[in-house]
Design an enzyme around this catalytic site. Structure first.
Site, PDB file in Angstrom:
ATOM      1  N   THR A 124       0.797  -1.235   0.000  1.00 23.04           N
ATOM      2  CA  THR A 124       0.000   0.000   0.000  1.00 23.04           C
ATOM      3  C   THR A 124       0.825   1.278   0.000  1.00 23.04           C
ATOM      4  O   THR A 124       1.936   1.316   0.553  1.00 23.04           O
ATOM      5  CB  THR A 124      -0.905   0.020   1.255  1.00 23.04           C
ATOM      6  OG1 THR A 124      -1.427   1.336   1.444  1.00 23.04           O
ATOM      7  CG2 THR A 124      -0.163  -0.370   2.525  1.00 23.04           C
ATOM      8  N   GLU A 126       0.225   3.610   1.886  1.00 18.30           N
ATOM      9  CA  GLU A 126       0.377   4.014   3.293  1.00 18.30           C
ATOM     10  C   GLU A 126       1.810   3.783   3.775  1.00 18.30           C
ATOM     11  O   GLU A 126       2.231   4.358   4.769  1.00 18.30           O
ATOM     12  CB  GLU A 126      -0.594   3.242   4.179  1.00 18.30           C
ATOM     13  CG  GLU A 126      -1.978   3.838   4.258  1.00 18.30           C
ATOM     14  CD  GLU A 126      -2.018   5.189   4.979  1.00 18.30           C
ATOM     15  OE1 GLU A 126      -1.583   5.259   6.130  1.00 18.30           O
ATOM     16  OE2 GLU A 126      -2.476   6.170   4.369  1.00 18.30           O
ATOM     17  N   TYR A 148      -1.006   0.425  10.999  1.00 19.24           N
ATOM     18  CA  TYR A 148      -1.336  -0.237   9.731  1.00 19.24           C
ATOM     19  C   TYR A 148      -0.157  -0.084   8.746  1.00 19.24           C
ATOM     20  O   TYR A 148       0.279  -1.055   8.122  1.00 19.24           O
ATOM     21  CB  TYR A 148      -2.600   0.381   9.129  1.00 19.24           C
ATOM     22  CG  TYR A 148      -2.889  -0.050   7.706  1.00 19.24           C
ATOM     23  CD1 TYR A 148      -3.488  -1.277   7.439  1.00 19.24           C
ATOM     24  CD2 TYR A 148      -2.565   0.773   6.621  1.00 19.24           C
ATOM     25  CE1 TYR A 148      -3.752  -1.669   6.125  1.00 19.24           C
ATOM     26  CE2 TYR A 148      -2.827   0.393   5.315  1.00 19.24           C
ATOM     27  CZ  TYR A 148      -3.420  -0.831   5.075  1.00 19.24           C
ATOM     28  OH  TYR A 148      -3.680  -1.213   3.784  1.00 19.24           O
ATOM     29  N   LYS A 152       2.264  -3.112   7.207  1.00 19.38           N
ATOM     30  CA  LYS A 152       2.346  -3.385   5.766  1.00 19.38           C
ATOM     31  C   LYS A 152       3.805  -3.316   5.267  1.00 19.38           C
ATOM     32  O   LYS A 152       4.169  -4.020   4.328  1.00 19.38           O
ATOM     33  CB  LYS A 152       1.457  -2.409   4.989  1.00 19.38           C
ATOM     34  CG  LYS A 152      -0.041  -2.730   5.080  1.00 19.38           C
ATOM     35  CD  LYS A 152      -0.430  -3.885   4.159  1.00 19.38           C
ATOM     36  CE  LYS A 152      -1.919  -4.130   4.118  1.00 19.38           C
ATOM     37  NZ  LYS A 152      -2.323  -5.189   3.192  1.00 19.38           N
TER      38      LYS A 152
HETATM   39  P1  NAP Z   1     -11.461  -4.653   2.825  1.00 16.63           P
HETATM   40  O1  NAP Z   1     -12.661  -4.332   2.017  1.00 16.63           O
HETATM   41  O2  NAP Z   1     -11.366  -4.109   4.218  1.00 16.63           O
HETATM   42  O3  NAP Z   1     -11.320  -6.250   2.880  1.00 16.63           O
HETATM   43  C1  NAP Z   1     -10.461  -6.867   3.786  1.00 16.63           C
HETATM   44  C2  NAP Z   1     -10.672  -8.363   3.714  1.00 16.63           C
HETATM   45  O4  NAP Z   1      -9.788  -8.996   4.666  1.00 16.63           O
HETATM   46  C3  NAP Z   1     -12.098  -8.822   4.084  1.00 16.63           C
HETATM   47  O5  NAP Z   1     -12.458  -9.879   3.225  1.00 16.63           O
HETATM   48  C4  NAP Z   1     -11.913  -9.341   5.499  1.00 16.63           C
HETATM   49  O6  NAP Z   1     -12.852 -10.353   5.860  1.00 16.63           O
HETATM   50  C5  NAP Z   1     -10.524  -9.975   5.370  1.00 16.63           C
HETATM   51  N1  NAP Z   1      -9.906 -10.220   6.675  1.00 16.63           N
HETATM   52  C6  NAP Z   1      -9.704  -9.339   7.684  1.00 16.63           C
HETATM   53  N2  NAP Z   1      -9.091  -9.941   8.719  1.00 16.63           N
HETATM   54  C7  NAP Z   1      -8.906 -11.240   8.356  1.00 16.63           C
HETATM   55  C8  NAP Z   1      -8.328 -12.364   8.991  1.00 16.63           C
HETATM   56  N3  NAP Z   1      -7.818 -12.298  10.229  1.00 16.63           N
HETATM   57  N4  NAP Z   1      -8.291 -13.542   8.321  1.00 16.63           N
HETATM   58  C9  NAP Z   1      -8.820 -13.640   7.075  1.00 16.63           C
HETATM   59  N5  NAP Z   1      -9.392 -12.614   6.435  1.00 16.63           N
HETATM   60  C10 NAP Z   1      -9.427 -11.422   7.059  1.00 16.63           C
HETATM   61  O7  NAP Z   1     -10.134  -4.176   2.073  1.00 16.63           O
HETATM   62  P2  NAP Z   1      -9.912  -3.817   0.521  1.00 16.63           P
HETATM   63  O8  NAP Z   1     -10.153  -2.358   0.335  1.00 16.63           O
HETATM   64  O9  NAP Z   1     -10.610  -4.811  -0.333  1.00 16.63           O
HETATM   65  O10 NAP Z   1      -8.329  -3.999   0.397  1.00 16.63           O
HETATM   66  C11 NAP Z   1      -7.761  -5.267   0.053  1.00 16.63           C
HETATM   67  C12 NAP Z   1      -6.315  -5.304   0.475  1.00 16.63           C
HETATM   68  O11 NAP Z   1      -5.603  -4.259  -0.180  1.00 16.63           O
HETATM   69  C13 NAP Z   1      -6.060  -5.079   1.959  1.00 16.63           C
HETATM   70  O12 NAP Z   1      -4.947  -5.875   2.314  1.00 16.63           O
HETATM   71  C14 NAP Z   1      -5.707  -3.622   2.067  1.00 16.63           C
HETATM   72  O13 NAP Z   1      -4.913  -3.391   3.212  1.00 16.63           O
HETATM   73  C15 NAP Z   1      -4.955  -3.419   0.777  1.00 16.63           C
HETATM   74  N6  NAP Z   1      -5.001  -2.090   0.193  1.00 16.63           N
HETATM   75  C16 NAP Z   1      -6.177  -1.475  -0.021  1.00 16.63           C
HETATM   76  C17 NAP Z   1      -6.210  -0.238  -0.647  1.00 16.63           C
HETATM   77  C18 NAP Z   1      -7.494   0.471  -0.924  1.00 16.63           C
HETATM   78  O14 NAP Z   1      -7.435   1.680  -1.186  1.00 16.63           O
HETATM   79  N7  NAP Z   1      -8.625  -0.221  -0.935  1.00 16.63           N
HETATM   80  C19 NAP Z   1      -5.004   0.358  -1.055  1.00 16.63           C
HETATM   81  C20 NAP Z   1      -3.811  -0.333  -0.846  1.00 16.63           C
HETATM   82  C21 NAP Z   1      -3.820  -1.564  -0.235  1.00 16.63           C
HETATM   83  P3  NAP Z   1     -14.275  -9.972   6.558  1.00 16.63           P
HETATM   84  O15 NAP Z   1     -15.186  -9.649   5.421  1.00 16.63           O
HETATM   85  O16 NAP Z   1     -14.594 -11.229   7.259  1.00 16.63           O
HETATM   86  O17 NAP Z   1     -14.033  -8.802   7.451  1.00 16.63           O
HETATM   87  O1  G4F Z   2     -10.478   6.809   3.504  1.00 14.76           O
HETATM   88  P1  G4F Z   2      -9.409   6.719   4.527  1.00 14.76           P
HETATM   89  O2  G4F Z   2      -9.781   6.130   5.829  1.00 14.76           O
HETATM   90  O3  G4F Z   2      -8.221   5.958   3.824  1.00 14.76           O
HETATM   91  P2  G4F Z   2      -6.650   5.872   4.127  1.00 14.76           P
HETATM   92  O4  G4F Z   2      -6.331   6.173   5.528  1.00 14.76           O
HETATM   93  O5  G4F Z   2      -5.976   6.708   3.089  1.00 14.76           O
HETATM   94  O6  G4F Z   2      -6.369   4.324   3.869  1.00 14.76           O
HETATM   95  C1  G4F Z   2      -6.898   3.638   2.741  1.00 14.76           C
HETATM   96  O7  G4F Z   2      -5.990   3.734   1.667  1.00 14.76           O
HETATM   97  C2  G4F Z   2      -4.720   3.075   1.887  1.00 14.76           C
HETATM   98  C3  G4F Z   2      -3.883   3.293   0.636  1.00 14.76           C
HETATM   99  O8  G4F Z   2      -3.233   4.532   0.722  1.00 14.76           O
HETATM  100  C4  G4F Z   2      -4.981   1.597   2.150  1.00 14.76           C
HETATM  101  F1  G4F Z   2      -3.795   0.954   2.326  1.00 14.76           F
HETATM  102  C5  G4F Z   2      -5.848   1.435   3.370  1.00 14.76           C
HETATM  103  O9  G4F Z   2      -6.143   0.044   3.556  1.00 14.76           O
HETATM  104  C6  G4F Z   2      -7.162   2.185   3.130  1.00 14.76           C
HETATM  105  O10 G4F Z   2      -7.851   1.539   2.096  1.00 14.76           O
HETATM  106  O11 G4F Z   2      -8.826   8.178   4.819  1.00 14.76           O
HETATM  107  C7  G4F Z   2      -8.397   9.020   3.780  1.00 14.76           C
HETATM  108  C8  G4F Z   2      -8.093  10.401   4.336  1.00 14.76           C
HETATM  109  C9  G4F Z   2      -7.202  10.397   5.588  1.00 14.76           C
HETATM  110  O12 G4F Z   2      -6.241  11.409   5.454  1.00 14.76           O
HETATM  111  C10 G4F Z   2      -8.141  10.744   6.719  1.00 14.76           C
HETATM  112  O13 G4F Z   2      -7.537  11.441   7.807  1.00 14.76           O
HETATM  113  O14 G4F Z   2      -9.321  11.010   4.743  1.00 14.76           O
HETATM  114  C11 G4F Z   2      -9.117  11.649   5.978  1.00 14.76           C
HETATM  115  N1  G4F Z   2     -10.406  11.795   6.664  1.00 14.76           N
HETATM  116  C12 G4F Z   2     -10.988  12.985   7.014  1.00 14.76           C
HETATM  117  N2  G4F Z   2     -12.139  12.738   7.665  1.00 14.76           N
HETATM  118  C13 G4F Z   2     -11.196  10.792   7.088  1.00 14.76           C
HETATM  119  C14 G4F Z   2     -12.295  11.398   7.718  1.00 14.76           C
HETATM  120  N3  G4F Z   2     -11.084   9.455   6.977  1.00 14.76           N
HETATM  121  C15 G4F Z   2     -12.078   8.680   7.487  1.00 14.76           C
HETATM  122  N4  G4F Z   2     -11.997   7.340   7.347  1.00 14.76           N
HETATM  123  N5  G4F Z   2     -13.155   9.228   8.128  1.00 14.76           N
HETATM  124  C16 G4F Z   2     -13.318  10.582   8.279  1.00 14.76           C
HETATM  125  O15 G4F Z   2     -14.288  11.051   8.860  1.00 14.76           O
END
Ligand code: NAP
Ligand code: G4F
Length: 320
Positions: A124, A126, A148, A152
């Site tokens: 990520t 992050e 987090y 990672k």
């Molecule tokens: P998500 O919607 O939060 O999905 C996370 C998945 O992990 C869910 O299926 C959850 O299962 C499963 N999980 C959590 N804890 C577990 C455990 N202990 N054992 C087995 N499964 C578990 O996340 P996403 O947005 O699809 O992201 C997918 C991956 O990409 C994550 O690793 C995230 O950190 C990474 N990532 C995401 C972004 C982004 O912007 N979306 C960016 C960079 C990297 P449940 O449904 O049971 O909770």
């Molecule tokens: O949507 P966020 O919670 O995503 P964040 O922290 O960027 O993380 C996501 O992206 C990562 C990749 O860069 C993934 F690895 C990670 O698993 C996840 O998918 O927050 C985005 C931004 C932050 O700066 C936060 O401080 O939005 C700001 N924010 C402002 N108000 C808020 C809020 N975030 C959340 N969740 N809720 C608020 O009310």
């Protein structure tokens, strides 16, 4: 013969899009699913009859070994994680166990059960945290800003080390934020579009947010899962930044989302210190040049289209 893939995190946003993509490509798809008191299958209901679910948890080595033996995958996509940055300060040990050590458990399992499988690790942006250069690329130094983020970083380096130590074909996708109507409700984009739809339908009167100045490189999850797949089709494993190359503030996202339903955001948004993080990632902007050059990958959906898509989906969902 078709290929077999095992996806951890299949019930999450990315897992559901990836499973659909792999089914389209003719894969046999297995998904790791953890035991919950109420199964969380809403994102994969439409494909349940086409996939195999195997019970397991990233904190439990034997269940991962069993999943690998059952699926005998050609490709493993490790998407499971405690993925919400905000929660990682309240549950730092669990976050490290699942999102950091969990990666090593997956790699150990692959090493012993299906050594030739190719592995994708969900790394990520992050990891860049307090960014050391702009834009961020594969060579930018990491400076994580949350439990987090540092979990990672551990997972990322575990993959590099298993690649070099054991010749495992494992690639890190360093994905920048990607969103969709399937995004979890606690992430800022979906929190905004869900609230905008509620306000539009007269079901809510305000939206409480934290830092509006944070900037993110936001893309569409449906585009990003294609990059994951492409990484595992390469002869050599490697690490790739996947991003749009554009950055926007939370405030810009809010403005556009309210504009979509003809409302003035300033009348509804309240800044609440409760949502401000102990340490913030102020600016993320990725350079996807390597993914374009080597994988031939480019994002299709741009920022404005993404905001519209998400607002529209929430407005429609709530009108039902
Ligand atoms: P998500 O919607 O939060 O999905 C996370 C998945 O992990 C869910 O299926 C959850 O299962 C499963 N999980 C959590 N804890 C577990 C455990 N202990 N054992 C087995 N499964 C578990 O996340 P996403 O947005 O699809 O992201 C997918 C991956 O990409 C994550 O690793 C995230 O950190 C990474 N990532 C995401 C972004 C982004 O912007 N979306 C960016 C960079 C990297 P449940 O449904 O049971 O909770
Ligand atoms: O949507 P966020 O919670 O995503 P964040 O922290 O960027 O993380 C996501 O992206 C990562 C990749 O860069 C993934 F690895 C990670 O698993 C996840 O998918 O927050 C985005 C931004 C932050 O700066 C936060 O401080 O939005 C700001 N924010 C402002 N108000 C808020 C809020 N975030 C959340 N969740 N809720 C608020 O009310």
């Amino acid at each position: 013969m078709g290929k077999t893939a095992l996806i951890t995190g299949i019930t999450g946003q990315d897992g559901s899009y990836l499973a659909e993509l792999l089914l389209e490509k003719g894969y046999d798809v297995y998904g790791l699913i953890r035991r919950l008191s109420t199964p969380n299958i809403s994102r994969i209901e439409q494909i349940l009859d086409k996939i195999e679910l195997v019970e397991g948890d990233l904190t439990d080595q034997s269940s991962l070994d069993n999943a690998m033996r059952t699926a005998q995958p050609d490709e493993v996509y490790n998407l499971a994680a405690q993925s919400f940055v905000g929660t990682s300060w309240n549950q730092p040990v669990l976050t490290g166990d699942v999102s950091g050590l969990g990666v090593v458990r997956i790699l150990e399992s692959v090493k012993h059960q299906c050594h030739d499988a190719r592995v994708y690790q969900a790394s990520t942006s992050e990891m860049f945290g307090k960014v050391q250069e702009v834009p961020q690329s594969e060579t930018t130094r990491f400076y994580p800003r949350s439990p987090y983020g540092f979990a990672k970083v551990y997972g990322y380096w575990a993959c590099v080390n298993y690649r070099e130590s054991y010749d495992i074909h494992v690639s890190n996708g360093i994905l920048f934020n990607h969103e969709s109507p399937r995004r979890g409700i606690e992430f800022v984009t979906r929190k905004i579009t869900d609230s905008v739809a509620r306000i539009h339908h007269g079901l809510a009167s305000e939206l409480r947010l934290g830092n509006l100045d944070a900037k993110r490189d936001w893309g569409f999850a449906g585009d990003y899962v294609k990059a994951m797949w492409l990484m595992l089709q390469q002869d050599q494993p490697d690490d790739f930044v996947v991003s749009t190359g554009e950055t926007h503030s939370v405030r810009e996202f809010v403005e556009l989302a309210f504009e979509e339903v003809g409302l003035d955001w300033e009348k509804y948004v309240v800044v609440d210190p409760k949502f401000v993080r102990p340490t913030e990632v102020d600016l993320l902007l990725g350079n996807p040049a390597k993914a374009k050059r080597v994988l031939g990958w480019e994002p299709k959906v741009r920022f404005e289209e993404l905001v519209k898509m998400m607002v529209k989906a929430d407005v429609e969902r709530l009108s039902k």
